[in-house]
Write a protein that holds these residues in place. Sequence first.
Motif, PDB file in Angstrom:
ATOM      1  N   SER A 326       0.832  -1.205   0.000  1.00  0.00           N
ATOM      2  CA  SER A 326       0.000   0.000   0.000  1.00  0.00           C
ATOM      3  C   SER A 326       0.868   1.257   0.000  1.00  0.00           C
ATOM      4  O   SER A 326       0.543   2.251  -0.662  1.00  0.00           O
ATOM      5  CB  SER A 326      -0.942   0.004   1.211  1.00  0.00           C
ATOM      6  N   ASN A 343     -10.450   4.765 -10.641  1.00  0.00           N
ATOM      7  CA  ASN A 343     -10.917   4.600  -9.271  1.00  0.00           C
ATOM      8  C   ASN A 343     -10.169   3.483  -8.550  1.00  0.00           C
ATOM      9  O   ASN A 343      -9.833   3.621  -7.374  1.00  0.00           O
ATOM     10  CB  ASN A 343     -12.420   4.311  -9.275  1.00  0.00           C
ATOM     11  N   SER A 346      -6.709   4.809  -7.360  1.00  0.00           N
ATOM     12  CA  SER A 346      -6.798   5.857  -6.345  1.00  0.00           C
ATOM     13  C   SER A 346      -7.334   5.309  -5.033  1.00  0.00           C
ATOM     14  O   SER A 346      -6.900   5.715  -3.945  1.00  0.00           O
ATOM     15  CB  SER A 346      -7.670   7.010  -6.845  1.00  0.00           C
ATOM     16  N   GLN A 347      -8.284   4.352  -5.109  1.00  0.00           N
ATOM     17  CA  GLN A 347      -8.793   3.723  -3.880  1.00  0.00           C
ATOM     18  C   GLN A 347      -7.704   2.894  -3.211  1.00  0.00           C
ATOM     19  O   GLN A 347      -7.530   2.931  -1.987  1.00  0.00           O
ATOM     20  CB  GLN A 347      -9.997   2.833  -4.204  1.00  0.00           C
ATOM     21  N   SER A 350      -5.303   4.889  -1.330  1.00  0.00           N
ATOM     22  CA  SER A 350      -5.830   5.504  -0.106  1.00  0.00           C
ATOM     23  C   SER A 350      -5.747   4.575   1.092  1.00  0.00           C
ATOM     24  O   SER A 350      -5.994   4.998   2.222  1.00  0.00           O
ATOM     25  CB  SER A 350      -7.290   5.927  -0.318  1.00  0.00           C
ATOM     26  N   CYS A 351      -5.426   3.294   0.868  1.00  0.00           N
ATOM     27  CA  CYS A 351      -5.366   2.337   1.970  1.00  0.00           C
ATOM     28  C   CYS A 351      -4.132   2.618   2.837  1.00  0.00           C
ATOM     29  O   CYS A 351      -3.017   2.672   2.323  1.00  0.00           O
ATOM     30  CB  CYS A 351      -5.302   0.909   1.437  1.00  0.00           C
ATOM     31  N   SER A 475     -12.277  -2.146   3.846  1.00  0.00           N
ATOM     32  CA  SER A 475     -11.158  -2.094   2.896  1.00  0.00           C
ATOM     33  C   SER A 475     -11.296  -3.075   1.741  1.00  0.00           C
ATOM     34  O   SER A 475     -10.562  -2.977   0.752  1.00  0.00           O
ATOM     35  CB  SER A 475      -9.840  -2.363   3.627  1.00  0.00           C
ATOM     36  N   SER A 477     -13.418  -3.457  -0.699  1.00  0.00           N
ATOM     37  CA  SER A 477     -13.685  -2.855  -2.012  1.00  0.00           C
ATOM     38  C   SER A 477     -12.569  -1.927  -2.464  1.00  0.00           C
ATOM     39  O   SER A 477     -12.504  -1.564  -3.642  1.00  0.00           O
ATOM     40  CB  SER A 477     -15.006  -2.079  -1.977  1.00  0.00           C
ATOM     41  N   LYS A 478     -11.668  -1.539  -1.557  1.00  0.00           N
ATOM     42  CA  LYS A 478     -10.567  -0.644  -1.915  1.00  0.00           C
ATOM     43  C   LYS A 478      -9.301  -1.386  -2.321  1.00  0.00           C
ATOM     44  O   LYS A 478      -8.435  -0.821  -2.976  1.00  0.00           O
ATOM     45  CB  LYS A 478     -10.238   0.284  -0.733  1.00  0.00           C
TER      46      LYS A 478
END
Length: 566
Positions: A326, A343, A346-347, A350-351, A475, A477-478
């Motif tokens: 990450s 997406n 970027s997701q 963000s983790c 998390s 889905s990210k």
Amino acid sequence: MKLLNRLILIAGSASAFVAVQPMRTKSNVGLWASKETHIVVVGAGWAGWGAAKAACEAGARVTLIDALPDPRIPYLSLTGKPVEAGTRGFWKDYPNIQALCRQLNLQPFTPFTNSSFYSPDGLEATAPVFSESGIPVLPSPLGQVLATFPLFERIPLQDRASMVGLLLATVDCLGNSNNEKVMEAYDRMTAHDLFLRFGLSDRLVRDFIKPTLLVGLFKPPEELSALVVMELLYFYALAHMDSFDVQWIRNGTVADSLLGPLATHLESNYNITFLSQTRVETIAVDPKTQCVSSITLQNGTNGQKKGNVTTQTLTDMDGVVLALTSKGMQSVVSKSPDLAKHNMFSQAASCPGIDVISVRLWFDRIVPTRTPANVFSRFEGLRGAGGTFFMLDQFQNEHQRELWGPDNNTTTQGSVVACDFYNAGGLMHLPQEELVRLLTQDLLPAAVPAFAQARLVDSWVGKYPTAVSWFAPGSFSKRPTLHTPIVNLKCAGDWVRLGDREHGAKGLCQERALVTGYEAANALLRDFSDLKPHVVLPVREDEAQFRAAVALNQQVMRFLSRFWVR
């Protein structure tokens, strides 16, 4: 249209630059039969080496790029003693790592060992070697209950029995692993809430499960996804009676005992180039083909004096496997607008990550302990962290001299202890000498009183901010997926979701990281009819009683809503 004339795999803790040739598809593969497939692997962790191995053995040319030094170069303290970032175990159900060892004719592991859990009250529990417990192999969890019955020193039987509630939740959750809606529902719940709703006792969670999670997933239950916690506990403890049996490296480190020999094997037998101390700066994507078109590399100290940084661009590849942590994902995506606009990237960027601290201590005498692997539980000095200590002189009792360094001229040959702190944010800002004092004067003597008589000879401390994946609630889905919006870009790493290629190895797991590396390379290789994917071995199949419970649960859930999740 699926791949290009050269493959670039970006895996592990680094970054690289790639551009592409006209695309090769299954329909025109014959036109490219004389062209050499080029795969670039960036990141020399388990995922990166897995991708490199799969690509090499398929007949591709491979370039491996990593920000860290060559794993065959010893990682030494300032006083010349071998150290590594974290002590890692190898569990019973690591079939692909075991196959790799057989292929390379390696015998790097200790026998299976016991583990002990210590609190300020003393010894809480000992985890046995289940396959050597003297009890016949029994269905799970009956075998674990009988084998551990005499080994919980302080946790009453009624508290241990409350674990039954977690078994019911695990059957429902993992029995629907192909249903993303069920997975996401459990993922939104914290493990703390799961334990409350299914009746686990406060004593069991506080004294045993929480310390286990702090050293297994590096966070307490209130900060972890219920989904990932159930996956972890099932894989490591509940799937089979002997699932928790664990081995350790018996000489040196993971890098020089496993990854180093693999590197030498690939360089000796295949067309691979390894660029260490090389970092990815930017990844660019062709807007027309939606394929990686270039990757900018920054070369730091690779064959040059420290501080002499150069930049280069790679353009000759077929595809890319991005297998970053990450922290690495954040670094690359923040400098790569072509990725950040998607997406998924970027997701993933963000983790957050988890802070880890590794400490190694050299003592003037041998300190006997009940078990070589040990866990700290509920000590105030941990400041919310999980803590472990490993007696390396017991793991590596036939190679104790090497623990003191290749140029060891001292006659002092006492215990060598590797201590790790996870979820270490509350400890990160302490000076190194204070961390050493905490261990030598507080934690270690509280667990094993004999440490109070041992004199410290030398110490080393390594701090690694946001270094490890955090499986936070929500998390799922990210987390990045194997396949990405970029045509010739795949993802690998232990936090990557594999979709229909999902594997039984779960959590922060070396086996899972290796498997995702294989799968990332295979996802690209399958687009070529003349390139053979790497074999991926499954873990042992679920036991009959678990399969029966899953089938029963699925029938019941046709008439019952999951009111305990949202």
